[in-house]
Write a protein that holds these residues in place. Structure first.
Motif, PDB file in Angstrom:
ATOM      1  N   GLU A   8       0.832  -1.206   0.000  1.00 21.66           N
ATOM      2  CA  GLU A   8       0.000   0.000   0.000  1.00 21.66           C
ATOM      3  C   GLU A   8       0.865   1.254   0.000  1.00 21.66           C
ATOM      4  N   LEU A   9       1.999   1.195   0.683  1.00 24.18           N
ATOM      5  CA  LEU A   9       2.923   2.331   0.707  1.00 24.18           C
ATOM      6  C   LEU A   9       3.455   2.618  -0.693  1.00 24.18           C
ATOM      7  N   ILE A  10       3.838   1.588  -1.407  1.00 24.73           N
ATOM      8  CA  ILE A  10       4.358   1.791  -2.760  1.00 24.73           C
ATOM      9  C   ILE A  10       3.266   2.351  -3.660  1.00 24.73           C
ATOM     10  N   ASP A  11       2.063   1.803  -3.555  1.00 25.86           N
ATOM     11  CA  ASP A  11       0.955   2.306  -4.360  1.00 25.86           C
ATOM     12  C   ASP A  11       0.673   3.767  -4.032  1.00 25.86           C
ATOM     13  N   TRP A  12       0.726   4.113  -2.757  1.00 25.95           N
ATOM     14  CA  TRP A  12       0.516   5.490  -2.325  1.00 25.95           C
ATOM     15  C   TRP A  12       1.596   6.402  -2.919  1.00 25.95           C
ATOM     16  N   TYR A  42       8.302  19.535 -18.742  1.00 21.96           N
ATOM     17  CA  TYR A  42       9.384  18.587 -18.480  1.00 21.96           C
ATOM     18  C   TYR A  42       9.183  17.899 -17.132  1.00 21.96           C
ATOM     19  N   LEU A  43       8.891  18.686 -16.108  1.00 21.78           N
ATOM     20  CA  LEU A  43       8.704  18.120 -14.773  1.00 21.78           C
ATOM     21  C   LEU A  43       7.499  17.180 -14.727  1.00 21.78           C
ATOM     22  N   ALA A  44       6.436  17.520 -15.440  1.00 22.60           N
ATOM     23  CA  ALA A  44       5.253  16.650 -15.482  1.00 22.60           C
ATOM     24  C   ALA A  44       5.613  15.313 -16.121  1.00 22.60           C
ATOM     25  N   ALA A  45       6.358  15.354 -17.215  1.00 22.98           N
ATOM     26  CA  ALA A  45       6.783  14.105 -17.869  1.00 22.98           C
ATOM     27  C   ALA A  45       7.697  13.304 -16.950  1.00 22.98           C
ATOM     28  N   HIS A  46       8.558  14.004 -16.252  1.00 20.62           N
ATOM     29  CA  HIS A  46       9.482  13.352 -15.323  1.00 20.62           C
ATOM     30  C   HIS A  46       8.703  12.642 -14.208  1.00 20.62           C
ATOM     31  N   GLU A  47       7.731  13.313 -13.627  1.00 24.21           N
ATOM     32  CA  GLU A  47       6.929  12.707 -12.558  1.00 24.21           C
ATOM     33  C   GLU A  47       6.087  11.542 -13.076  1.00 24.21           C
ATOM     34  N   ALA A  48       5.597  11.647 -14.292  1.00 24.29           N
ATOM     35  CA  ALA A  48       4.846  10.531 -14.885  1.00 24.29           C
ATOM     36  C   ALA A  48       5.762   9.317 -15.042  1.00 24.29           C
ATOM     37  N   GLU A  49       7.011   9.550 -15.406  1.00 22.01           N
ATOM     38  CA  GLU A  49       7.975   8.451 -15.513  1.00 22.01           C
ATOM     39  C   GLU A  49       8.272   7.876 -14.124  1.00 22.01           C
ATOM     40  N   MET A  50       8.371   8.744 -13.128  1.00 22.09           N
ATOM     41  CA  MET A  50       8.589   8.253 -11.761  1.00 22.09           C
ATOM     42  C   MET A  50       7.415   7.394 -11.307  1.00 22.09           C
ATOM     43  N   GLU A  51       6.212   7.818 -11.660  1.00 24.36           N
ATOM     44  CA  GLU A  51       5.025   7.026 -11.329  1.00 24.36           C
ATOM     45  C   GLU A  51       5.147   5.626 -11.925  1.00 24.36           C
ATOM     46  N   ARG A  52       5.573   5.557 -13.180  1.00 24.25           N
ATOM     47  CA  ARG A  52       5.711   4.267 -13.852  1.00 24.25           C
ATOM     48  C   ARG A  52       6.767   3.396 -13.165  1.00 24.25           C
ATOM     49  N   VAL A  53       7.914   3.988 -12.834  1.00 18.57           N
ATOM     50  CA  VAL A  53       9.006   3.223 -12.223  1.00 18.57           C
ATOM     51  C   VAL A  53       8.618   2.752 -10.818  1.00 18.57           C
ATOM     52  N   VAL A  54       7.971   3.601 -10.046  1.00 18.07           N
ATOM     53  CA  VAL A  54       7.530   3.178  -8.711  1.00 18.07           C
ATOM     54  C   VAL A  54       6.536   2.023  -8.845  1.00 18.07           C
ATOM     55  N   GLY A  55       5.696   2.073  -9.858  1.00 16.54           N
ATOM     56  CA  GLY A  55       4.779   0.964 -10.116  1.00 16.54           C
ATOM     57  C   GLY A  55       5.510  -0.340 -10.387  1.00 16.54           C
ATOM     58  N   GLU A  56       6.701  -0.250 -10.974  1.00 15.71           N
ATOM     59  CA  GLU A  56       7.514  -1.453 -11.218  1.00 15.71           C
ATOM     60  C   GLU A  56       7.945  -2.097  -9.903  1.00 15.71           C
ATOM     61  N   PHE A  57       8.162  -1.289  -8.883  1.00 13.16           N
ATOM     62  CA  PHE A  57       8.513  -1.840  -7.571  1.00 13.16           C
ATOM     63  C   PHE A  57       7.404  -2.763  -7.071  1.00 13.16           C
ATOM     64  N   GLU A  58       6.156  -2.375  -7.336  1.00 15.63           N
ATOM     65  CA  GLU A  58       5.018  -3.216  -6.927  1.00 15.63           C
ATOM     66  C   GLU A  58       5.046  -4.566  -7.630  1.00 15.63           C
ATOM     67  N   ARG A  59       5.452  -4.543  -8.889  1.00 13.56           N
ATOM     68  CA  ARG A  59       5.439  -5.780  -9.674  1.00 13.56           C
ATOM     69  C   ARG A  59       6.647  -6.682  -9.405  1.00 13.56           C
ATOM     70  N   THR A  60       7.745  -6.092  -8.954  1.00 18.26           N
ATOM     71  CA  THR A  60       8.970  -6.885  -8.816  1.00 18.26           C
ATOM     72  C   THR A  60       9.368  -7.194  -7.370  1.00 18.26           C
ATOM     73  N   ALA A  61       8.762  -6.522  -6.426  1.00 20.76           N
ATOM     74  CA  ALA A  61       9.134  -6.738  -5.018  1.00 20.76           C
ATOM     75  C   ALA A  61       8.638  -8.096  -4.531  1.00 20.76           C
ATOM     76  N   SER A  62       9.286  -8.588  -3.518  1.00 21.87           N
ATOM     77  CA  SER A  62       8.889  -9.848  -2.903  1.00 21.87           C
ATOM     78  C   SER A  62       7.479  -9.716  -2.344  1.00 21.87           C
ATOM     79  N   SER A  63       6.659 -10.733  -2.584  1.00 25.36           N
ATOM     80  CA  SER A  63       5.276 -10.680  -2.098  1.00 25.36           C
ATOM     81  C   SER A  63       5.250 -10.634  -0.571  1.00 25.36           C
ATOM     82  N   GLN A  64       6.225 -11.234   0.078  1.00 24.09           N
ATOM     83  CA  GLN A  64       6.290 -11.187   1.536  1.00 24.09           C
ATOM     84  C   GLN A  64       6.485  -9.745   2.012  1.00 24.09           C
TER      85      GLN A  64
END
Length: 155
Positions: A8-12, A42-64
């Motif tokens: 939930e923290l990562i999603d937040w 530029y900053l908006a595009a940068h933050e949108a990319e950060m959103e995408r990368v943080v979302g990758e943490f949700e997909r790749t992190a250990s389920s535990q």
């Protein structure tokens, strides 16, 4: 929003970057100064990319780690909420370039400080590793953003 697990923290965090990207894009559409519009885009595009990368943490992190219940998360956020607008409710489309920088870097500093605090308190190795990776990502990205935007006032 009640955040109880690292997932939930990562999603937040992802949603924080999404919200900031949206606010910056709106500001770009409203700003009268061309350099400020370009910076906001530029900053908006940068933050949108950060959103995408943080979302990758949700997909790749250990389920535990993602399912780990952390009782102090909600309390920590209640005590130190992270805001995208510290100057007030002034839209980005009305801010000077210096104020835009101040707001965006203040936001990133808040996120970094929050993750640093959580990383120091984490007990479970998987959670500590996940928080360390998120903290490193946020730090690195803030430094990269500073380098990439640092010369805007020279023009």
């Amino acid at each position: 929003m009640s955040i109880k697990t690292f997932g939930e923290l990562i999603d937040w965090t992802r949603k924080l970057h999404e919200h900031l990207a949206h606010c910056l894009a709106q500001g770009a559409n409203q700003h009268k100064e061309e350099r400020a519009r370009m910076l906001l885009e530029y900053l908006a595009a940068h933050e949108a990319e950060m959103e995408r990368v943080v979302g990758e943490f949700e997909r790749t992190a250990s389920s535990q780690a993602l399912k780990t219940y952390v009782p102090y998360l909600y309390a920590e956020l209640e005590q130190r909420p992270i805001r995208t607008h510290r100057i007030g409710d002034v839209p980005y489309g009305s801010l000077s370039i210096d104020d835009i920088f101040r707001e965006v870097f203040d936001f990133h500093d808040q996120v970094i400080d929050f993750y640093r605090q959580l990383s120091n308190e984490a007990q479970i190795p998987e959670a500590k590793e996940l928080l360390g990776a998120l903290l490193a990502f946020e730090r690195h990205d803030a430094m990269r953003l500073a380098r990439q935007t640092g010369s805007i006032n020279e023009f």
